[in-house]
Design a protein around this motif. Structure first.
Motif, PDB file in Angstrom:
ATOM      1  N   UNK A 168       0.826  -1.207   0.000  1.00  0.00           N
ATOM      2  CA  UNK A 168       0.000   0.000   0.000  1.00  0.00           C
ATOM      3  C   UNK A 168       0.860   1.256   0.000  1.00  0.00           C
ATOM      4  N   UNK A 169       1.918   1.235   0.790  1.00  0.00           N
ATOM      5  CA  UNK A 169       2.827   2.383   0.823  1.00  0.00           C
ATOM      6  C   UNK A 169       3.481   2.599  -0.536  1.00  0.00           C
ATOM      7  N   UNK A 170       3.941   1.513  -1.154  1.00  0.00           N
ATOM      8  CA  UNK A 170       4.610   1.636  -2.451  1.00  0.00           C
ATOM      9  C   UNK A 170       3.627   2.097  -3.524  1.00  0.00           C
ATOM     10  N   UNK A 171       2.404   1.583  -3.496  1.00  0.00           N
ATOM     11  CA  UNK A 171       1.388   2.003  -4.466  1.00  0.00           C
ATOM     12  C   UNK A 171       1.143   3.502  -4.360  1.00  0.00           C
ATOM     13  N   UNK A 172       0.988   4.002  -3.128  1.00  0.00           N
ATOM     14  CA  UNK A 172       0.721   5.431  -2.948  1.00  0.00           C
ATOM     15  C   UNK A 172       1.919   6.275  -3.393  1.00  0.00           C
ATOM     16  N   UNK A 173       3.137   5.788  -3.134  1.00  0.00           N
ATOM     17  CA  UNK A 173       4.330   6.495  -3.615  1.00  0.00           C
ATOM     18  C   UNK A 173       4.334   6.565  -5.144  1.00  0.00           C
ATOM     19  N   UNK A 174       3.915   5.485  -5.790  1.00  0.00           N
ATOM     20  CA  UNK A 174       3.881   5.440  -7.248  1.00  0.00           C
ATOM     21  C   UNK A 174       2.826   6.393  -7.802  1.00  0.00           C
ATOM     22  N   UNK A 213       9.729  -3.109  -0.975  1.00  0.00           N
ATOM     23  CA  UNK A 213       8.823  -3.659   0.049  1.00  0.00           C
ATOM     24  C   UNK A 213       9.449  -4.862   0.742  1.00  0.00           C
ATOM     25  N   UNK A 214       9.880  -5.859  -0.044  1.00  0.00           N
ATOM     26  CA  UNK A 214      10.312  -7.110   0.573  1.00  0.00           C
ATOM     27  C   UNK A 214      11.701  -7.012   1.197  1.00  0.00           C
ATOM     28  N   UNK A 215      12.569  -6.202   0.616  1.00  0.00           N
ATOM     29  CA  UNK A 215      13.862  -5.978   1.272  1.00  0.00           C
ATOM     30  C   UNK A 215      13.653  -5.298   2.623  1.00  0.00           C
ATOM     31  N   UNK A 216      12.698  -4.378   2.689  1.00  0.00           N
ATOM     32  CA  UNK A 216      12.375  -3.722   3.961  1.00  0.00           C
ATOM     33  C   UNK A 216      11.851  -4.732   4.969  1.00  0.00           C
ATOM     34  N   UNK A 217      10.954  -5.606   4.528  1.00  0.00           N
ATOM     35  CA  UNK A 217      10.396  -6.633   5.419  1.00  0.00           C
ATOM     36  C   UNK A 217      11.496  -7.567   5.918  1.00  0.00           C
ATOM     37  N   UNK A 218      12.313  -8.083   5.007  1.00  0.00           N
ATOM     38  CA  UNK A 218      13.368  -9.031   5.396  1.00  0.00           C
ATOM     39  C   UNK A 218      14.332  -8.400   6.395  1.00  0.00           C
ATOM     40  N   UNK A 219      14.714  -7.151   6.142  1.00  0.00           N
ATOM     41  CA  UNK A 219      15.672  -6.490   7.029  1.00  0.00           C
ATOM     42  C   UNK A 219      15.062  -6.203   8.401  1.00  0.00           C
ATOM     43  N   UNK A 220      13.804  -5.749   8.425  1.00  0.00           N
ATOM     44  CA  UNK A 220      13.152  -5.447   9.706  1.00  0.00           C
ATOM     45  C   UNK A 220      12.980  -6.711  10.552  1.00  0.00           C
ATOM     46  N   UNK A 221      12.577  -7.801   9.913  1.00  0.00           N
ATOM     47  CA  UNK A 221      12.324  -9.044  10.651  1.00  0.00           C
ATOM     48  C   UNK A 221      13.627  -9.726  11.046  1.00  0.00           C
ATOM     49  N   UNK A 222      14.545  -9.885  10.104  1.00  0.00           N
ATOM     50  CA  UNK A 222      15.783 -10.623  10.394  1.00  0.00           C
ATOM     51  C   UNK A 222      16.731  -9.858  11.310  1.00  0.00           C
ATOM     52  N   UNK A 249       8.232   0.311  10.810  1.00  0.00           N
ATOM     53  CA  UNK A 249       8.190  -0.113   9.410  1.00  0.00           C
ATOM     54  C   UNK A 249       8.193   1.088   8.471  1.00  0.00           C
ATOM     55  N   UNK A 250       7.424   2.116   8.789  1.00  0.00           N
ATOM     56  CA  UNK A 250       7.388   3.302   7.934  1.00  0.00           C
ATOM     57  C   UNK A 250       8.764   3.956   7.861  1.00  0.00           C
ATOM     58  N   UNK A 251       9.444   4.032   8.993  1.00  0.00           N
ATOM     59  CA  UNK A 251      10.789   4.617   9.020  1.00  0.00           C
ATOM     60  C   UNK A 251      11.743   3.807   8.139  1.00  0.00           C
ATOM     61  N   UNK A 252      11.675   2.475   8.248  1.00  0.00           N
ATOM     62  CA  UNK A 252      12.547   1.613   7.437  1.00  0.00           C
ATOM     63  C   UNK A 252      12.194   1.717   5.956  1.00  0.00           C
ATOM     64  N   UNK A 253      10.903   1.794   5.662  1.00  0.00           N
ATOM     65  CA  UNK A 253      10.444   1.921   4.271  1.00  0.00           C
ATOM     66  C   UNK A 253      10.937   3.234   3.669  1.00  0.00           C
TER      67      UNK A 253
END
Length: 302
Positions: A168-174, A213-222, A249-253
């Motif tokens: 959703x964040x990426x869609x709105x940025x686009x 999106x997914x690099x942000x998720x992987x980095x935040x979780x791992x 998450x927003x900060x990392x994104x």
């Protein structure tokens, strides 16, 4: 907050807006994105489009009729390339289990996309690419973030919540980036042009999902910045980020999408956010000047 330094606003809680504020935002060309209770994108306040081009809109519609498959094919291949780039990092660091998937992405997807006879077959291939990608999460993420299947509206577990929120964040940025071009947001090529949404934004954001999106998720979780126990609402079966998790998450994104890299053609540093607009310009050049349309390829740029 200085209005001259503001480009867009994101509203994640219930707010009240006055017409005076909307008039001010419209004059300043500031876009406002709204998100619902489950952190899903629900809509955008879109100032009057100041970059309108009847000539491009007509050409864009004609390209939908004549060259839709060519554009959609490029997007699907772009998704595969950027997923390969994202996963290859983990492969090089000892995660050998998804080598068959990496080989399939590298060797077979372009051939399969080229053999597709219609949009339905291309969408089926895209669905298989994402399904195999989600299945690879078990080799990357801890057990509490496993994805059995992709569930939306609303998500049903922590990983689906992160994916939905990030998308959703990426869609709105686009949406915001395309607003600053002459493109018509309603005319899309991979996704069906429909009412009540900006389908072209769905098209152009797809290739950026793996690396943003997914690099942000992987980095935040791992890196244990986000955990299921601390950062999700227990009352909703951990299917929604709490306030603390949302802020992390927003900060990392934001950090990720504003990260810069040396652009091989422009010979200067640009952000991922700017790269989205550059893809929009590539599409314009394809439509108006018959130049090759090749969406952002992380391997070529990083």
């Amino acid at each position: 907050m200085p209005i001259k330094d503001t480009k867009e606003l994101y509203c994640f809680n219930e707010i009240t807006l006055s017409t005076k504020l909307l008039e001010l935002l419209s004059k300043a060309g500031i876009i406002v994105h709204f998100f619902g209770y489950y952190e899903n994108y629900i809509g955008t306040f879109y100032p009057k489009n100041y970059l309108m081009s009847g000539k491009l809109t007509v050409a864009q519609a004609q390209a939908y009729v004549d060259r839709r498959m060519e554009i959609a094919n490029a997007i699907v291949c772009g998704i595969a390339k950027n997923i390969h780039f994202t996963l290859y990092h983990y492969y090089r660091h000892g995660k050998k289990d998804f080598k068959p998937y990496l080989d399939w992405l590298k060797n077979d997807v372009v051939r399969l996309a080229g053999a597709a006879k219609n949009i339905k077959q291309l969408l089926s291939l895209e669905g298989e690419i994402w399904a195999r990608f989600y299945a690879s999460f078990k080799f990357i993420l801890p057990e509490e973030f496993m994805m059995n299947k992709r569930v939306k509206r609303p998500p049903d577990n922590p990983i689906n919540a992160l994916v939905s929120f990030g998308n959703s964040l990426l869609y709105s940025k686009t949406v915001s980036q395309i607003y600053h071009t002459h493109l018509n947001q309603t005319i899309a090529y991979l996704h069906e042009p429909t009412e009540r949404r900006f389908s072209l934004s769905l098209d152009l954001c797809e290739v950026f999902k793996p690396i943003i999106v997914f690099k942000t998720i992987f980095e935040c979780v791992n890196n244990r910045r986000i955990s299921a126990a601390k950062h999700f609402d227990k009352k909703l079966n951990y299917a929604m980020l709490n306030e603390a998790g949302k802020k992390i998450f927003i900060d990392a994104f934001e950090t990720r999408i504003n990260q810069t890299f040396e652009h091989p053609v422009l010979k200067r540093r640009v952000t991922y956010k700017q790269a989205i607009r550059l893809d929009a310009y590539k599409l314009i050049k394809f439509i108006m000047e018959d130049r090759t349309f090749k969406p952002f390829d992380a391997e070529d740029n990083l």
